[in-house]
Design an enzyme around this catalytic site. Structure first.
Site, PDB file in Angstrom:
ATOM      1  N   HIS A 128     -75.824  38.535 -11.519  1.00  0.00           N
ATOM      2  CA  HIS A 128     -76.210  37.380 -10.701  1.00  0.00           C
ATOM      3  C   HIS A 128     -74.997  36.681 -10.109  1.00  0.00           C
ATOM      4  O   HIS A 128     -73.866  36.889 -10.532  1.00  0.00           O
ATOM      5  CB  HIS A 128     -77.045  36.374 -11.513  1.00  0.00           C
ATOM      6  CG  HIS A 128     -76.323  35.740 -12.664  1.00  0.00           C
ATOM      7  ND1 HIS A 128     -76.367  36.246 -13.942  1.00  0.00           N
ATOM      8  CD2 HIS A 128     -75.534  34.637 -12.740  1.00  0.00           C
ATOM      9  CE1 HIS A 128     -75.644  35.469 -14.752  1.00  0.00           C
ATOM     10  NE2 HIS A 128     -75.125  34.492 -14.045  1.00  0.00           N
ATOM     11  N   HIS A 152     -69.980  31.029  -9.659  1.00  0.00           N
ATOM     12  CA  HIS A 152     -69.426  32.165 -10.396  1.00  0.00           C
ATOM     13  C   HIS A 152     -70.180  33.440 -10.041  1.00  0.00           C
ATOM     14  O   HIS A 152     -71.254  33.379  -9.443  1.00  0.00           O
ATOM     15  CB  HIS A 152     -69.466  31.919 -11.910  1.00  0.00           C
ATOM     16  CG  HIS A 152     -70.842  31.803 -12.501  1.00  0.00           C
ATOM     17  ND1 HIS A 152     -71.521  30.614 -12.615  1.00  0.00           N
ATOM     18  CD2 HIS A 152     -71.675  32.747 -13.017  1.00  0.00           C
ATOM     19  CE1 HIS A 152     -72.706  30.823 -13.171  1.00  0.00           C
ATOM     20  NE2 HIS A 152     -72.829  32.112 -13.432  1.00  0.00           N
ATOM     21  N   GLU A 163     -68.122  35.583 -14.907  1.00  0.00           N
ATOM     22  CA  GLU A 163     -68.909  35.620 -16.145  1.00  0.00           C
ATOM     23  C   GLU A 163     -69.166  37.080 -16.490  1.00  0.00           C
ATOM     24  O   GLU A 163     -69.472  37.884 -15.611  1.00  0.00           O
ATOM     25  CB  GLU A 163     -70.247  34.893 -15.920  1.00  0.00           C
ATOM     26  CG  GLU A 163     -71.178  34.923 -17.130  1.00  0.00           C
ATOM     27  CD  GLU A 163     -72.539  34.282 -16.848  1.00  0.00           C
ATOM     28  OE1 GLU A 163     -72.761  33.763 -15.725  1.00  0.00           O
ATOM     29  OE2 GLU A 163     -73.395  34.319 -17.754  1.00  0.00           O
TER      30      GLU A 163
END
Ligand code: CO
Length: 140
Positions: A7, A80, A131
């Protein structure tokens, strides 16, 4: 080594406004309900796309790091990117051995997908907050 892009995290001052944008302007049809992550002080909502997700994040707690992000970017913005990895602890140790800084305690925490995650310092990642999340079991 990194796997799928899972994502893109997008900070927003209003999940409702962002949902309207993704649904009405961009035509996304698969959008989850927003839910709270109390330990982070944020609301989260996933916009599901054919190949990845947009993770909408709205802070409700002044202590949330997202709150500071919105001070600099009042309209919201890309926060992110998240890649899947097979083994979060092994990857964490490899990243550290290669000189990347892991944010926070350095220990994985459970993220919005219910699997362990870490964040790598943007200064070690070409300016991008990265991440890493362990691939959810049964996802592939
Ligand atoms: Co994320």
């Amino acid at each position: 080594m990194i796997g799928k892009l899972n994502h893109v995290g997008v900070a927003t001052p209003s999940i409702e406004d962002s949902v309207r944008l993704y649904r009405d302007m961009l035509g996304a049809t698969d959008i989850g309900e927003k839910f709270s992550m109390p330990d982070q002080g944020v609301w989260v909502c996933f916009v599901n796309l054919p190949n990845a997700q947009i993770e909408l994040i709205e802070p409700y707690d002044d202590a949330s790091p997202i709150k500071n992000f919105l001070k600099t970017n009042p309209a919201g913005g890309q926060h992110h990117v998240c890649f899947e990895v097979e083994d979060i602890l092994k990857t964490r140790d490899e990243m550290k051995a290669k000189g990347a800084r892991v944010l926070g305690t350095g220990e994985p925490r459970i993220g919005a997908h219910g699997v362990p995650i870490i964040f790598l310092h943007p200064k070690d990642m070409g300016g991008v907050l990265v991440e890493l999340m362990e691939t959810p079991k049964g996802a592939h």
